[in-house]
Design a protein around this motif. Structure first.
Motif, short mmCIF file in Angstrom:
data_model
loop_
_atom_site.label_atom_id
_atom_site.label_comp_id
_atom_site.label_asym_id
_atom_site.label_seq_id
_atom_site.Cartn_x
_atom_site.Cartn_y
_atom_site.Cartn_z
N ASN A 76 0.83 -1.20 0.00
CA ASN A 76 0.00 0.00 0.00
C ASN A 76 0.87 1.26 0.00
OD1 ASN A 76 0.89 0.00 2.65
ND2 ASN A 76 -1.14 0.04 3.57
N PHE A 77 0.25 2.35 -0.44
CA PHE A 77 0.96 3.63 -0.56
C PHE A 77 0.11 4.74 0.06
CE2 PHE A 77 2.18 1.13 -4.30
CZ PHE A 77 3.56 1.28 -4.35
N LEU A 78 0.75 5.69 0.72
CA LEU A 78 0.15 6.96 1.08
C LEU A 78 0.87 8.02 0.27
CD1 LEU A 78 -1.64 8.86 2.74
CD2 LEU A 78 0.09 8.78 4.57
N VAL A 79 0.14 8.63 -0.66
CA VAL A 79 0.76 9.57 -1.61
C VAL A 79 0.97 10.91 -0.91
CG1 VAL A 79 0.61 10.62 -3.89
CG2 VAL A 79 -0.47 8.40 -3.47
N ARG A 80 2.20 11.40 -0.95
CA ARG A 80 2.54 12.65 -0.26
C ARG A 80 2.61 13.85 -1.21
NH1 ARG A 80 2.13 12.19 5.33
NH2 ARG A 80 2.88 10.13 5.95
N SER A 81 2.70 13.61 -2.52
CA SER A 81 2.73 14.72 -3.47
C SER A 81 2.30 14.19 -4.83
CB SER A 81 4.14 15.33 -3.56
OG SER A 81 5.02 14.45 -4.23
N ALA A 82 1.83 15.11 -5.68
CA ALA A 82 1.40 14.71 -7.02
C ALA A 82 2.56 14.18 -7.84
CB ALA A 82 0.73 15.90 -7.72
N ASP A 83 3.77 14.65 -7.55
CA ASP A 83 4.96 14.16 -8.28
C ASP A 83 5.13 12.65 -8.13
OD1 ASP A 83 6.06 16.57 -9.39
OD2 ASP A 83 6.59 17.17 -7.36
N ILE A 128 4.04 5.85 -8.50
CA ILE A 128 3.21 4.97 -7.68
C ILE A 128 2.17 4.21 -8.50
CG2 ILE A 128 1.39 5.00 -5.93
CD1 ILE A 128 3.05 7.03 -4.38
N ILE A 129 1.49 4.88 -9.43
CA ILE A 129 0.42 4.19 -10.18
C ILE A 129 0.97 3.01 -11.00
CG2 ILE A 129 -1.42 4.42 -11.89
CD1 ILE A 129 -2.09 5.79 -9.27
N ILE A 164 0.81 19.90 -11.34
CA ILE A 164 2.24 19.80 -11.64
C ILE A 164 2.40 19.71 -13.16
CG2 ILE A 164 2.84 18.68 -9.47
CD1 ILE A 164 3.10 16.05 -11.05
N GLU A 165 3.62 19.91 -13.60
CA GLU A 165 3.94 19.87 -15.02
C GLU A 165 4.37 18.45 -15.42
OE1 GLU A 165 6.14 23.10 -17.81
OE2 GLU A 165 7.42 22.13 -16.32
N ILE A 166 3.76 17.93 -16.45
CA ILE A 166 4.11 16.59 -16.95
C ILE A 166 4.80 16.75 -18.30
CG2 ILE A 166 3.22 14.38 -17.77
CD1 ILE A 166 2.96 14.64 -14.79
N SER A 167 6.05 16.32 -18.37
CA SER A 167 6.80 16.41 -19.63
C SER A 167 6.88 15.06 -20.33
CB SER A 167 8.21 16.94 -19.36
OG SER A 167 8.90 16.10 -18.44
N GLU A 168 6.77 13.98 -19.54
CA GLU A 168 6.91 12.64 -20.13
C GLU A 168 6.14 11.64 -19.27
OE1 GLU A 168 10.47 9.55 -21.51
OE2 GLU A 168 10.93 11.43 -20.48
N TRP A 169 5.41 10.74 -19.94
CA TRP A 169 4.64 9.74 -19.20
C TRP A 169 5.48 8.49 -18.98
CZ3 TRP A 169 0.36 11.10 -16.85
CH2 TRP A 169 -0.40 12.15 -17.35
N PRO A 170 5.33 7.87 -17.82
CA PRO A 170 6.07 6.63 -17.57
C PRO A 170 5.46 5.47 -18.34
CG PRO A 170 4.55 7.04 -15.77
CD PRO A 170 4.46 8.24 -16.68
N SER A 171 6.21 4.41 -18.50
CA SER A 171 5.68 3.19 -19.12
C SER A 171 4.66 2.56 -18.18
CB SER A 171 6.81 2.19 -19.38
OG SER A 171 7.75 2.74 -20.28
N PRO A 172 3.64 1.91 -18.72
CA PRO A 172 2.67 1.22 -17.86
C PRO A 172 3.36 0.18 -16.98
CG PRO A 172 1.86 1.37 -20.11
CD PRO A 172 3.29 1.81 -20.16
N GLY A 173 2.80 -0.02 -15.81
CA GLY A 173 3.33 -1.04 -14.92
C GLY A 173 2.99 -2.43 -15.43
#
Length: 558
Positions: free
Chosen positions: A129-136, A141-142, A170-179
């Motif tokens: 489990n995760f508790l998200v502390r910031s949008a970054d 995490i996802i 927040i600013e998104i410049s690049e999306w991560p690969s799917p998990g």
């Protein structure tokens, strides 16, 4: 570059994971998440009527398809309501991602309105489990949540998401690969060879199939192994759809409510090949008495299960499908005529009790007639109780991922919402839920969800006006039946119609079998009530803590 809120980032990442459905309920702490979800053209939201139902809907999707189940809940009571579904998924190794809203970060630990420590209370019943502390953190995490939910032994992952993190831009410049799931771990070829030697030299081997064999590939390989080397197979409650019921090597469910011959055959075995199972007490009975003369090969993706309840001669850590793919070429084709003959003799000497009443208004009769009407492609869900054990004993399963039931946690209220999830993921297949009145009352509010989503699921309700299996255990082991019989008769037919369902009471039909056929073939959600006597118990039964060969075949005379 794009500026997005945390909530928008979550939805975009879910879309990139290929998520098609999210079940859940909005509340104050996850409203930004729902605002973002409303903008998605790829994800269909299913508005459950209770968060536990939302969790089970997600499980139904995951159990009946290759998808990861996804569900939402708000903070406080929303989060605590969904915990039972997470525990259920944990024990049955079902991949889920649950995202709960949480109060703003500055309110954490202040006993704010609808604040509970979701992160803390969910830890024992989730894989992670995760508790998200910031949008970054969300872009890490996802994908990580989906990676963890599907890697190794699958399981539920919870993400607790404060409301202000959902709103943070927040600013998104690049999306991560799917998990994605990890590549299965490498396996010991030396142990594969040792296992092959044991199997080839065994005189009386038995396959013991567990929930880890339910994938399409693993199920096909299990069938090839059983057929090639003529090895009879017993199945745990989770694995009843792995080997077709009509397969000549299939001996059905083992353990507490098995046919007598199934448990006896195991006592004659000289080798038990355990595939993707954890040796649960309801299947082995008292472990000290379980197959004492047999050597054990145990294959599992979870190292913690190897040797936990019984020390095997050979333990193989690995994905069942990978292990079987390496093992099968090394297995000799054998007729095993003497062993097959012995199994036939045991089957004749210790038969399943004959079904005295196969009429549609009886429990076993209704199950078998339903199967003949529904066909081999139908998905079957159950709740928990006597009806579940009867279906497990006699339903003729034909293919993997056809059977959805709550195994490890034994959760009443699972069947109906799980059927909704299965119907969402499999819109062209019949979905039938067998339930009891006690179980259906737990989550019958999801009838409204089924009607709203226009899902033509069928609920076959065995109504004995009691908590049947608990009452049976009281009758057998306590001597006094207490708090299991309902004093009020619920009009389930009227309630179902009130939810917008079709409904039949077979006790009132002039042609009950035709009514059942019409109900199953209907394009609308339909309830079929079948009254059952409260003292109509399900046998055989092994007393908890006893050896599997010590079976109770009928109610003792008192």
């Amino acid at each position: 570059m794009t500026f997005l809120t945390g909530a928008e980032i979550v939805v975009k990442l879910l879309e990139r994971q290929g998520v098609k459905f999210v079940s859940g309920i909005p509340g104050g702490s996850n409203l930004p998440l729902y605002h973002a979800l409303a903008q998605s053209s790829q994800i269909r939201h299913v508005l459950a009527r209770h968060e536990q139902g939302a969790g089970f809907i997600a499980e139904g999707i995951a159990r009946s398809s290759a998808q990861v189940g996804v569900c939402f809940a708000t903070s406080g009571p929303g989060a605590t309501n969904i915990l039972t579904a997470l525990a259920n998924a944990k024990l049955d190794s079902i991949p889920l991602v649950c995202i709960t809203g949480q109060v703003n970060r500055n309110l954490l630990g202040t006993d704010a309105f609808q604040e509970v420590d979701t992160y803390g209370i969910s830890a024992p019943i989730t894989k992670h489990n995760f508790l998200v502390r910031s949008a970054d953190e969300l872009t890490t995490i996802i994908p990580k949540a989906f990676h963890l939910a599907t890697s190794g032994r699958p399981g539920p992952v919870l993400i607790d998401l404060p409301k202000d993190v959902q709103q943070e831009k927040i600013e998104i410049s690049e999306w991560p690969s799917p998990g994605m799931p990890d590549v299965p771990p490498s396996i010991s070829l030396q142990k594969i060879k040792q296992a092959a030697d044991l199997i080839n030299n065994a005189k009386r081997p038995v396959l013991y199939l567990g929930g880890g064999t339910r994938t399409l590939q693993a199920a096909q390989l299990c069938e090839k192994l059983a057929t090639k080397s003529n090895i009879p197979a017993v199945k745990t409650l989770m694995a009843l759809d792995v080997l077709p019921t009509v397969h000549p090597m299939s001996l059905g469910i083992l353990g507490m409510h098995a046919a007598p011959f199934t448990n006896v055959v195991l006592e004659y075995a000289d080798l038990i090949i355990i595939l993707g199972a954890r040796l649960n007490d309801r299947t082995t009975g008292a472990i000290s008495y379980f197959c004492p003369k047999a050597q054990i090969i145990h294959v599992d993706i979870d190292a913690a299960e190897l040797g936990k309840n019984r020390i095997p001669e050979i333990d193989i850590l690995g994905d069942v499908s990978v292990v079987l793919a390496e093992l099968l070429p090394k297995i000799k084709a054998q007729k095993r005529s003497a062993w097959r003959q012995k199994v036939c003799e045991i089957r004749a000497q210790y038969p399943m009790q004959p079904i005295e009443n196969a009429e549609v208004q009886s429990a076993y009769g209704a199950i078998l007639i339903t199967a003949s009407i529904a066909g081999n492609d139908a998905i079957i869900t159950t709740d928990v109780g006597q009806h579940q054990m009867r279906v497990a004993q006699v339903y003729p399963f034909a293919k993997s991922q056809q059977w959805l039931t709550s195994g490890g946690l034994g959760t009443m209220g699972f069947g109906l919402p799980a059927a909704l999830g299965a119907a969402l993921a499999n819109p062209y297949r019949k979905v039938i839920c067998f339930s009891g009145d006690g179980s259906l009352l737990m989550n019958m509010q999801e009838m409204a969800t089924a009607a709203e989503e226009e899902l033509c699921i069928k609920v076959i309700l065995f109504d004995n006006k009691s908590l049947g299996l608990v009452g049976q255990q009281q009758d057998l082991f306590v001597g006094q039946r207490f708090a299991t019989d309902y004093r009020t008769q619920v009009d389930f037919v009227a309630i179902a119609k009130g939810f917008g369902w079709q409904a039949y009471d077979l006790a009132c039909e002039t042609n009950p079998q035709q009514a059942l056929k019409s109900a199953i073939q209907s394009a609308k959600p339909t309830l079929i009530r079948i009254p059952i006597a409260a003292n109509e118990h399900v046998f055989p039964m092994v007393k908890p803590g006893s050896a599997n060969t010590d079976m109770i075949m009928e109610m003792p005379n008192v």
